[in-house]
Motif scaffolding. Structure first.
Motif, short mmCIF file in Angstrom:
data_model
loop_
_atom_site.label_atom_id
_atom_site.label_comp_id
_atom_site.label_asym_id
_atom_site.label_seq_id
_atom_site.Cartn_x
_atom_site.Cartn_y
_atom_site.Cartn_z
N LEU A 1 18.53 29.75 -7.23
CA LEU A 1 16.84 29.18 -7.86
C LEU A 1 15.99 29.10 -6.62
O LEU A 1 14.99 29.58 -6.99
CB LEU A 1 17.68 26.98 -7.94
CG LEU A 1 17.92 27.40 -9.87
CD1 LEU A 1 18.32 26.06 -9.62
CD2 LEU A 1 17.51 27.87 -10.99
N LYS A 2 16.40 29.09 -5.39
CA LYS A 2 15.66 29.02 -4.17
C LYS A 2 15.00 30.87 -4.10
O LYS A 2 13.57 30.87 -3.80
CB LYS A 2 15.99 29.09 -3.08
CG LYS A 2 15.90 26.90 -2.69
CD LYS A 2 16.28 27.04 -1.00
CE LYS A 2 17.11 25.17 -1.39
NZ LYS A 2 17.39 24.46 0.05
N GLU A 3 15.11 30.83 -4.44
CA GLU A 3 14.78 33.10 -4.74
C GLU A 3 14.30 32.72 -5.90
O GLU A 3 13.45 34.19 -6.22
CB GLU A 3 15.98 33.75 -4.51
CG GLU A 3 16.99 33.60 -3.57
CD GLU A 3 15.80 34.27 -2.19
OE1 GLU A 3 15.45 34.73 -2.50
OE2 GLU A 3 16.09 33.11 -1.55
N LYS A 4 13.75 32.06 -6.70
CA LYS A 4 13.21 32.08 -8.23
C LYS A 4 11.26 31.08 -8.37
O LYS A 4 11.56 31.05 -7.17
CB LYS A 4 13.69 31.20 -9.61
CG LYS A 4 15.46 31.93 -9.47
CD LYS A 4 15.13 33.84 -9.80
CE LYS A 4 16.39 34.02 -10.26
NZ LYS A 4 15.93 35.80 -10.66
N ALA A 5 10.74 31.99 -9.01
CA ALA A 5 9.28 31.60 -8.50
C ALA A 5 8.80 31.11 -10.05
O ALA A 5 9.71 31.47 -10.60
CB ALA A 5 8.21 32.31 -8.01
N PRO A 6 7.81 29.75 -10.57
CA PRO A 6 7.51 30.39 -12.10
C PRO A 6 7.58 30.47 -12.56
O PRO A 6 6.83 31.74 -11.93
CB PRO A 6 6.36 28.59 -11.19
CG PRO A 6 6.05 28.55 -9.54
CD PRO A 6 6.89 29.64 -9.03
N LYS B 1 27.38 31.25 -14.90
CA LYS B 1 26.79 32.05 -13.95
C LYS B 1 25.33 31.90 -14.65
O LYS B 1 24.36 31.58 -15.28
CB LYS B 1 26.67 33.69 -14.63
CG LYS B 1 28.37 33.81 -15.14
CD LYS B 1 29.01 35.85 -15.73
CE LYS B 1 30.12 36.38 -15.42
NZ LYS B 1 30.51 37.00 -15.82
N MET B 2 24.41 32.31 -13.37
CA MET B 2 23.29 32.79 -13.98
C MET B 2 22.77 33.53 -13.36
O MET B 2 23.12 34.53 -11.70
CB MET B 2 22.53 31.19 -12.29
CG MET B 2 21.05 31.65 -12.58
SD MET B 2 20.09 30.76 -11.13
CE MET B 2 18.79 31.48 -11.11
N LEU C 1 28.87 30.62 -11.09
CA LEU C 1 28.62 29.86 -10.45
C LEU C 1 29.69 28.52 -10.23
O LEU C 1 30.15 28.81 -10.49
CB LEU C 1 27.28 28.85 -11.31
CG LEU C 1 26.56 29.62 -11.46
CD1 LEU C 1 25.31 28.28 -12.50
CD2 LEU C 1 25.22 30.07 -10.80
N LYS C 2 29.37 29.00 -8.67
CA LYS C 2 30.65 27.84 -8.03
C LYS C 2 30.68 26.39 -7.43
O LYS C 2 31.39 25.58 -7.51
CB LYS C 2 31.92 28.89 -6.87
CG LYS C 2 31.63 30.56 -6.77
CD LYS C 2 32.32 31.02 -5.98
CE LYS C 2 33.04 32.37 -6.79
NZ LYS C 2 33.74 33.77 -6.13
N GLN D 1 21.68 26.09 -6.14
CA GLN D 1 20.54 26.00 -5.32
C GLN D 1 20.02 27.30 -4.74
O GLN D 1 18.40 27.54 -4.61
CB GLN D 1 20.57 24.20 -4.86
CG GLN D 1 20.49 23.44 -4.99
CD GLN D 1 21.45 21.76 -4.71
OE1 GLN D 1 21.66 22.37 -3.85
NE2 GLN D 1 21.06 21.01 -5.22
N ASP D 2 20.65 27.77 -4.37
CA ASP D 2 20.22 28.89 -3.74
C ASP D 2 19.81 29.98 -4.35
O ASP D 2 18.65 30.39 -3.80
CB ASP D 2 21.00 29.90 -2.22
CG ASP D 2 22.11 28.65 -1.18
OD1 ASP D 2 20.80 27.55 -1.04
OD2 ASP D 2 23.10 28.52 -0.54
#
Length: 331
Positions: free
Chosen positions: A302-307, A286-287, A292-293, A299-300
């Motif tokens: 992670l794309k919602e995350k910033a440094p 899970k994240m 997580l499947k 990746q989607d």
């Protein structure tokens, strides 16, 4: 009898009002209202105020060690809330070391920033009760008041200690005040006090001349206190760069797993994943609580995350589940 009692009560009440009024008036040093000191006594009054309040102010003034640079800040609560400048912390959720004047080092992290006015809040993340200063919540400072600035000029130096500079307020505006206290690099984020030892501002911009320096008045912090405590990034001003979604970096390679989750087959050297302890062979389940499947779904997310965003990864390792919490790097 009733009229007589009422008269006594009214007289006592009026007396108390006069007493409180006198005390409040006395709280403002008379020297603040003089154009310049006129004699030795005036100078001794300034000296006494400074000597009486300086020890506590010094104890609460900290160096913020960012690793590749440093600034200053000041503790404003026994739990370890720190006020400093947005251009010192540079954003939300950044971890750094705070150093007190006696050399004690503790861990801290940045909270909210107001990027338009250079306000920032941070907190000490270690348990303890910390020396702190009182804030001038009445916003009582005026043009011409005597003030003093503290800061770890040029970085922490235990032998030298905190630098102290005496001056006056030479300009007062809504979101900025200017003093003629001398400041240099490393003082940024440090505190400005009135003669009663109350915090009235935070050092923001060091001028081209050492005696032309701008400070953020504490009213700007008080006005945005809730946002700062909630670790919000407010505004698009010049003092801090807003985090950009999609640029968060984890540093692992994964592949789908028939039983569910994603198998980690590669961990980048010096990546946030490696620093947090992720290993090849771990299975990500899970994240942030989401199952997580597929790689694409991961990746989607992670794309919602910033440094510097924090993520929680639930993983399976050697038959046991555990959770790792880490901060993303920047692509």
């Amino acid at each position: 009898m009733t009229d007589y009692s009422s008269g006594l009560l009214l007289g006592a009440f009026t007396g108390l009002l006069l007493l409180f009024s006198t005390q409040a008036e006395a709280a403002r040093p008379y020297i603040d209202d003089k154009k310049a000191p006129e004699n030795r006594h005036d100078l001794e009054v300034i000296q006494k105020h400074l000597m009486d309040t300086l020890p506590a102010a010094r104890k609460a003034t900290v160096c913020i060690d960012l690793g590749d640079g440093s600034g200053s800040g000041v503790v404003v609560s026994p739990e370890g809330l720190i006020l400093t400048a947005a251009h010192v912390t540079g954003g939300v959720g950044k971890e750094f070391t705070v150093i007190f004047e006696d050399g004690k080092k503790v861990k801290a992290e940045s909270m909210g920033v107001i990027s338009t006015t250079d306000c920032a809040m941070a907190r000490i993340t270690e348990h303890g009760t910390w020396p702190y200063v009182e804030i001038d919540r009445d916003d009582s400072s005026k043009l011409g008041d005597w003030v003093y600035s503290l800061g770890h000029s040029g970085g922490f130096d235990k032998e030298r200690g905190v630098n102290v500079r005496l001056g006056r307020l030479v300009q007062v505006k809504d979101s900025t005040v200017q003093s003629d206290c001398s400041l240099i690099g490393g003082d940024s984020g440090g505190p400005l006090f009135d003669l009663n030892g109350k915090l009235i501002g935070i050092h923001s911009r060091v001028g081209q001349r050492t005696q032309e320096n701008m400070h953020v008045p504490v009213r700007e912090f008080l006005k945005n206190w809730d946002a700062l405590q909630k670790s919000e990034f407010v505004g698009d001003g010049p003092f801090a760069k807003r985090p950009e979604k999609g640029k968060g970096f984890l540093g692992i390679g994964t592949e789908p797993r028939a039983e569910g989750g994603l198998s980690v087959h590669k961990v980048g050297r010096e990546s946030p994943a490696e620093k947090a302890g992720l290993k090849a062979g771990d299975v990500l389940l899970k994240m942030d609580g989401v199952d997580l499947k597929t790689k694409e779904q991961f990746q989607d997310l992670l794309k919602e995350k910033a440094p510097d965003d924090r993520v929680a990864l639930e993983l399976l390792r050697e038959g046991k589940t555990e959770t790792l919490t880490l901060r993303l790097g920047e692509r």
